[in-house]
Design an enzyme around this catalytic site. Sequence first.
Site, short mmCIF file in Angstrom:
data_model
loop_
_atom_site.label_atom_id
_atom_site.label_comp_id
_atom_site.label_asym_id
_atom_site.label_seq_id
_atom_site.Cartn_x
_atom_site.Cartn_y
_atom_site.Cartn_z
N GLU A 190 0.83 -1.20 0.00
CA GLU A 190 0.00 0.00 0.00
C GLU A 190 0.87 1.25 0.00
OE1 GLU A 190 -3.45 -0.16 2.47
OE2 GLU A 190 -3.20 -2.31 2.76
N LYS A 205 -2.46 -11.38 13.14
CA LYS A 205 -2.75 -12.76 12.75
C LYS A 205 -2.13 -13.75 13.76
CE LYS A 205 -3.05 -11.35 7.94
NZ LYS A 205 -2.24 -11.05 6.74
#
Lengths: 428, 428
Positions: A190, A205
């Site tokens: 990004e 995660k």
Amino acid sequence: METINVGLLGMGTVGTGVLRIVEAFQDDLQKQVGSPIHIGKVLVQDKSKARRYAVGAERLTEDAWEIVNDPSIDVVVEVMGGIEPAKSYILAALDQGKHIVTANKDLMALHGSEILAKAAERSCDVFYEASVAGGIPIIRTLIEGFSSDRITKIMGIVNGTTNYILTKMSQEGASYEDVLKEAQELGYAESDPTSDVEGLDAARKMAILGTLGFHTSLELADVQVKGISQVSKEDIQYGKSLGYEIKLLGIAESQDGMISVGVQPTMVKKTHPLASVGGVFNAVYVYGEAVGETMFYGPGAGEMPTATSVVADLVAVVKNLKLGVNGRKMFVPYKEKKLKTADQIASKYFVRLHVDDKAGVLAKITQVFAECDVSLESVVQQPNKAIADAEIVIVTHDASLASMNRVLAAFESLDVIQTIKSVYRVEG
Amino acid sequence: METINVGLLGMGTVGTGVLRIVEAFQDDLQKQVGSPIHIGKVLVQDKSKARRYAVGAERLTEDAWEIVNDPSIDVVVEVMGGIEPAKSYILAALDQGKHIVTANKDLMALHGSEILAKAAERSCDVFYEASVAGGIPIIRTLIEGFSSDRITKIMGIVNGTTNYILTKMSQEGASYEDVLKEAQELGYAESDPTSDVEGLDAARKMAILGTLGFHTSLELADVQVKGISQVSKEDIQYGKSLGYEIKLLGIAESQDGMISVGVQPTMVKKTHPLASVGGVFNAVYVYGEAVGETMFYGPGAGEMPTATSVVADLVAVVKNLKLGVNGRKMFVPYKEKKLKTADQIASKYFVRLHVDDKAGVLAKITQVFAECDVSLESVVQQPNKAIADAEIVIVTHDASLASMNRVLAAFESLDVIQTIKSVYRVEG
């Protein structure tokens, strides 16, 4: 054959994939669950925007409450991401007795307990397979496949962006900055890459995987995080010459009820199955006392892989609906969370130092290791012409993090050391 | 907190592992399922035999019917192997309303439909995760993890014995016969290794995986089988020089509703994740239209890994018992079985020929390929001093099996070809 009515919150990459799969594979899904699955309403930010996948205007809404409060909707699929307003929508939908499928790792890592508690209270399902490692069914594997085992170690390459960058750096000898720029141009990173490259995405995660693997409630704050922005092409070359690849690894460990979870760039021995996981792929290595070594490999992101996991969860919700067993607890965090101290976290380390090129330097340095009770596996000293002094690369045997911190603190005041160029955990 | 009573049929390697896990991990299992799990009776062939794992004599029986007919037993775990009497015991236990966990690949490959039909009729669970790939939860992954996808290819290294042999041959340049003998001495191969080395064991597992992945009912007879006993160290060396490892691969494919399943020694490109799966490890590569490439890796056999899968199934049965939802169909074979013809099975091929060393030979050979419509990716011709003639190694582009069979038939009557030394499918 009553139709299952689904509301979709978000029509970005993953949401579009969910629509594609549910609509293209409708016949197969019906044969498996015994009912049509229909995505009746889709939340978008701007109804007038042109879309890659055609959805009739009558199904689009800019008002989430039209979905959350619609009594005809059985299941809400949340793929908008971020904490708010996603959290409020999900909690409200649960209050209305709707089941939830979400791909939202941020939300599940930070507020998973609250959401699952509300779900239990309302006898609703909340499934979140897509929140970790995209298309790899790792959450099912930990909850069901290894329900019989005691997991002691989970190591994951769970961020595709950083794995792409490190793979490219390794293959091409390129610098971090150059590869990051290329990854941004290709859409693999990004424009603000912080969450990926600083390890925050991977940390979320790992909090989820550690919670499931160790039957406890890990929080994001329990995860020690270091990103890849300081990884140099020199480190990668030195690692290679010693038989290692540098990977951003999430490592969750549990021994004798004591847990540690960290995310850090790690030297992984080339013979380890994680070392050859390249590009944007993800992989999760799980070690169980009974099963031993296992690894699960696949695409960690992307429209269709992530949507595969979302729709598999949707199928599971519908199967439960048919049986009337929604809201059963898939996972019980029955173990008290006890985090390891720095004395209890052990691993091998790679250390690279720039030192004065004179007699007795190596003796002084190895003396520090000895005093801190860290034994050494290999030591390579060589002149470094580029900087007109000498370079020492050391790989230790297993040492505690506390001991290594003492070594590094002592190095700060050791006059023969010019710079501590890098320190990596070593695995495999 | 009513105790779940389990009867165990068989106390060999896997049965011993099941006892170990259920007894050593009892606290964890109870916390997950909410009840104690007790293995009350164990079928053995000889009660007086000394055992590695101590079980009180009062729990041992030499009469399976004491377990099958015992009304206090809720679940029967079958780990004796073979078709009969295991099949009769399982069908009788289902008739008594008992749930079944089995590790029996032979039985599930040959009589799975009959057993699952009886289970549905009696509202009983039959789980068989351990029947394929030991500790890897691949059956759950296909049924649940990829319920949303259309699987088009499953490639498996699903036999540890042959993978051990091929890995050793590759690493050490040893002959098949020498490595087989060593594997037998180490206990990795049986004294009669036929079922493993001729691919029959792998074929049974591929029939199960193909059935689940493609939602149809594949039978063992649908699997084309070729073992590894003809793999030579020369083939392995030639493969390596071209960038391939030889693996015994089960390959199940589905395109446009047409299926093929085969087990054969295959040249696997070294960059493919299956190529680096070494020793007794297993791995299953799954390609789905939506998810893309995934791979699941772990121990394919052994006491504790296989028992992990058995006990995970036991946990699933008990969770269903608690919810009162046993007997739900996990899997619906809703697709008609249509097998590909030899015209429809396509792959690349590796062909090694011994030929006369004279002018025009290569022209004659390549002419045969052209006439059969098989195009070539690479051709290497070199003198072979050991046999005083020439050797040609050819890798084709994708060609149908029918075309390749025509090529090989034409070669039989081509005077310049002395011997067709080997033909392998190529993947990756």
